[in-house]
Write an enzyme that holds these catalytic residues in place. Structure first.
Site, PDB file in Angstrom:
ATOM      1  N   LYS A  13      -5.799  -3.827  12.027  1.00  0.00           N
ATOM      2  CA  LYS A  13      -5.764  -2.369  11.795  1.00  0.00           C
ATOM      3  C   LYS A  13      -6.023  -2.035  10.319  1.00  0.00           C
ATOM      4  O   LYS A  13      -6.700  -1.049  10.027  1.00  0.00           O
ATOM      5  CB  LYS A  13      -4.410  -1.768  12.196  1.00  0.00           C
ATOM      6  CG  LYS A  13      -4.095  -1.827  13.673  1.00  0.00           C
ATOM      7  CD  LYS A  13      -2.788  -1.144  13.991  1.00  0.00           C
ATOM      8  CE  LYS A  13      -1.616  -1.696  13.213  1.00  0.00           C
ATOM      9  NZ  LYS A  13      -1.281  -3.085  13.571  1.00  0.00           N
ATOM     10  N   LYS A  60      -0.450   5.532   5.460  1.00  0.00           N
ATOM     11  CA  LYS A  60       0.358   4.616   6.291  1.00  0.00           C
ATOM     12  C   LYS A  60       1.781   5.160   6.219  1.00  0.00           C
ATOM     13  O   LYS A  60       2.517   4.894   5.258  1.00  0.00           O
ATOM     14  CB  LYS A  60       0.277   3.195   5.701  1.00  0.00           C
ATOM     15  CG  LYS A  60       1.235   2.192   6.324  1.00  0.00           C
ATOM     16  CD  LYS A  60       0.562   1.289   7.316  1.00  0.00           C
ATOM     17  CE  LYS A  60       1.528   0.240   7.849  1.00  0.00           C
ATOM     18  NZ  LYS A  60       0.919  -0.590   8.906  1.00  0.00           N
ATOM     19  N   ASP A 115       0.060  -2.306   3.135  1.00  0.00           N
ATOM     20  CA  ASP A 115      -1.261  -1.968   3.687  1.00  0.00           C
ATOM     21  C   ASP A 115      -1.967  -0.953   2.793  1.00  0.00           C
ATOM     22  O   ASP A 115      -3.189  -1.012   2.623  1.00  0.00           O
ATOM     23  CB  ASP A 115      -1.103  -1.438   5.123  1.00  0.00           C
ATOM     24  CG  ASP A 115      -0.752  -2.558   6.096  1.00  0.00           C
ATOM     25  OD1 ASP A 115      -0.699  -3.729   5.672  1.00  0.00           O
ATOM     26  OD2 ASP A 115      -0.530  -2.266   7.293  1.00  0.00           O
ATOM     27  N   GLY A 151      -1.035   3.014  11.945  1.00  0.00           N
ATOM     28  CA  GLY A 151       0.273   2.829  12.569  1.00  0.00           C
ATOM     29  C   GLY A 151       0.935   1.533  12.109  1.00  0.00           C
ATOM     30  O   GLY A 151       0.537   0.915  11.114  1.00  0.00           O
TER      31      GLY A 151
HETATM   32  N1  LIG Z   1     -12.573  -9.118  10.426  1.00  0.00           N
HETATM   33  C1  LIG Z   1     -11.761  -9.798   9.635  1.00  0.00           C
HETATM   34  N2  LIG Z   1     -12.281 -10.673   8.732  1.00  0.00           N
HETATM   35  C2  LIG Z   1     -11.468 -11.393   7.931  1.00  0.00           C
HETATM   36  N3  LIG Z   1     -10.115 -11.329   7.944  1.00  0.00           N
HETATM   37  C3  LIG Z   1      -9.554 -10.481   8.814  1.00  0.00           C
HETATM   38  C4  LIG Z   1     -10.337  -9.676   9.696  1.00  0.00           C
HETATM   39  N4  LIG Z   1      -9.507  -8.938  10.456  1.00  0.00           N
HETATM   40  C5  LIG Z   1      -8.264  -9.235  10.062  1.00  0.00           C
HETATM   41  N5  LIG Z   1      -8.277 -10.168   9.087  1.00  0.00           N
HETATM   42  C6  LIG Z   1      -7.091 -10.749   8.427  1.00  0.00           C
HETATM   43  O1  LIG Z   1      -6.107 -10.947   9.426  1.00  0.00           O
HETATM   44  C7  LIG Z   1      -4.825 -10.539   8.955  1.00  0.00           C
HETATM   45  C8  LIG Z   1      -4.271  -9.416   9.851  1.00  0.00           C
HETATM   46  O2  LIG Z   1      -5.125  -8.285   9.749  1.00  0.00           O
HETATM   47  P1  LIG Z   1      -4.537  -6.844   9.401  1.00  0.00           P
HETATM   48  O3  LIG Z   1      -3.586  -6.916   8.260  1.00  0.00           O
HETATM   49  O4  LIG Z   1      -5.696  -5.921   9.234  1.00  0.00           O
HETATM   50  O5  LIG Z   1      -3.725  -6.547  10.748  1.00  0.00           O
HETATM   51  P2  LIG Z   1      -2.850  -5.263  11.129  1.00  0.00           P
HETATM   52  O6  LIG Z   1      -3.163  -4.951  12.524  1.00  0.00           O
HETATM   53  O7  LIG Z   1      -3.078  -4.218  10.121  1.00  0.00           O
HETATM   54  O8  LIG Z   1      -1.341  -5.808  11.014  1.00  0.00           O
HETATM   55  P3  LIG Z   1       0.040  -4.925  10.884  1.00  0.00           P
HETATM   56  O9  LIG Z   1       0.497  -4.699  12.274  1.00  0.00           O
HETATM   57  O10 LIG Z   1       0.924  -5.869  10.108  1.00  0.00           O
HETATM   58  O11 LIG Z   1      -0.265  -3.666  10.127  1.00  0.00           O
HETATM   59  C9  LIG Z   1      -5.014 -10.140   7.506  1.00  0.00           C
HETATM   60  O12 LIG Z   1      -4.749 -11.261   6.681  1.00  0.00           O
HETATM   61  C10 LIG Z   1      -6.486  -9.776   7.428  1.00  0.00           C
HETATM   62  O13 LIG Z   1      -7.037  -9.917   6.130  1.00  0.00           O
HETATM   63  C1  LIG Z   2       5.931  -6.333  10.321  1.00  0.00           C
HETATM   64  C2  LIG Z   2       4.551  -6.203  10.936  1.00  0.00           C
HETATM   65  N1  LIG Z   2       3.549  -6.574   9.979  1.00  0.00           N
HETATM   66  C3  LIG Z   2       4.287  -4.788  11.450  1.00  0.00           C
HETATM   67  N2  LIG Z   2       4.206  -3.873  10.333  1.00  0.00           N
HETATM   68  C4  LIG Z   2       5.303  -4.309  12.461  1.00  0.00           C
HETATM   69  C5  LIG Z   2       5.135  -5.030  13.770  1.00  0.00           C
HETATM   70  C6  LIG Z   2       6.172  -4.614  14.777  1.00  0.00           C
HETATM   71  C7  LIG Z   2       6.007  -5.339  16.093  1.00  0.00           C
HETATM   72  C8  LIG Z   2       7.133  -5.027  17.006  1.00  0.00           C
HETATM   73  C9  LIG Z   2       6.891  -5.561  18.406  1.00  0.00           C
HETATM   74  O1  LIG Z   2       5.900  -5.176  19.038  1.00  0.00           O
HETATM   75  O2  LIG Z   2       7.675  -6.408  18.857  1.00  0.00           O
HETATM   76 MG   LIG Z   3      -1.791  -3.202   8.853  1.00  0.00          MG
END
Ligand SMILES: Nc1ncnc2c1ncn2[C@@H]1O[C@H](COP(=O)(O)OP(=O)(O)OP(=O)(O)O)[C@@H](O)[C@H]1O
Ligand SMILES: C[C@H](N)[C@H](N)CCCCCC(=O)O
Ligand SMILES: [Mg+2]
Length: 202
Positions: free
Chosen positions: A16, A33, A44, A101
């Site tokens: 995300k 965020k 983030d 989110g």
């Molecule tokens: N397309 C991509 N190329 C390289 N690295 C990626 C890619 N997508 C995600 N990552 C890496 O994977 C990890 C998780 O991605 P990201 O932080 O965007 O997830 P998120 O859905 O935002 O997580 P959260 O629920 O914690 O907010 C990060 O270290 C990110 O840099």
């Molecule tokens: C800490 C993590 N990187 C996210 N910000 C929050 C993820 C919550 C997941 C909760 C769940 O689905 O069990």
């Molecule tokens: Mg994130």
């Protein structure tokens, strides 16, 4: 007012933040965020700031900065507070607003409210981020069914990574607009983020 774009995902860690950076840069949108759960030194918002290069994007401050990298309801409780969803109001801006989110749609914010309730309250439209792994079709279709049952508008689905068969199945079943795929970015930086946006239909 433009409907804000809420970037949610089929789970946590599916991309995300990376997607938010790409969409924010491509639209020169603002980014927000509202709830950061843990990783406060590497939030983030900080990550997206590092990946966005345009000078129009404004980064709105988080409403809740929780210290533990856990589900927000628990992270808040451990910090001795409760998330009050009435305090989470869309910040004023004339620009398109990208909201990220926390985790997936059914992540609890407190004993009553989930991320999906927040999306409804903010009157946002969703970009659903899916990632390919064994089990992701199920998670993607469950997320879609929930959004449909709540009548939440969905701008489309973005896939982080490419799997033509899964994408074809998901898009024919859901009829969601396929907004594009994000490649694995070996160099995750301002340039690759800017480039990735050119291949999306937003
Ligand atoms: N397309 C991509 N190329 C390289 N690295 C990626 C890619 N997508 C995600 N990552 C890496 O994977 C990890 C998780 O991605 P990201 O932080 O965007 O997830 P998120 O859905 O935002 O997580 P959260 O629920 O914690 O907010 C990060 O270290 C990110 O840099
Ligand atoms: C800490 C993590 N990187 C996210 N910000 C929050 C993820 C919550 C997941 C909760 C769940 O689905 O069990
Ligand atoms: Mg994130």
């Amino acid at each position: 007012m433009l409907k804000p774009i809420f970037i949610t995902g089929i789970g946590t860690g599916v991309g995300k933040t990376v997607t938010s950076a790409i969409v924010t840069e491509h639209l020169k949108a603002d980014y927000w965020k509202p709830i950061q759960s843990g990783d406060l030194e590497n939030s983030d918002t900080i990550t997206v700031k590092q990946l966005v290069s345009n000078d129009k994007t404004y980064f709105h401050p988080e409403v809740y900065k929780l210290t533990q990298p856990l589900s927000p309801h628990l992270s808040a409780r451990l910090d001795g507070i409760e998330i009050d969803i009435n305090t989470i109001k869309v910040p004023e801006t004339q620009n398109t607003l990208v909201i990220e989110g926390a985790g997936g749609l059914m992540v609890p914010l407190n004993q009553q409210f989930l991320i999906v309730d927040l999306i409804a309250q903010l009157k946002a439209e969703v970009i659903l981020v899916s990632q390919h792994y064994l089990g992701s079709i199920n998670h993607t279709l469950l997320s879609y069914e929930l959004l449909k049952s709540r009548n939440i508008p969905v701008k489309g689905i973005l896939f982080n990574g490419h799997n033509p068969d899964s994408e074809a199945y998901i898009t024919q079943y859901t009829k969601l607009k396929h907004l594009g795929t994000i490649p694995v970015l070996n160099n995750l930086d301002k340039n690759s983020v800017k480039e990735a946006g050119k291949h999306l239909t937003l």
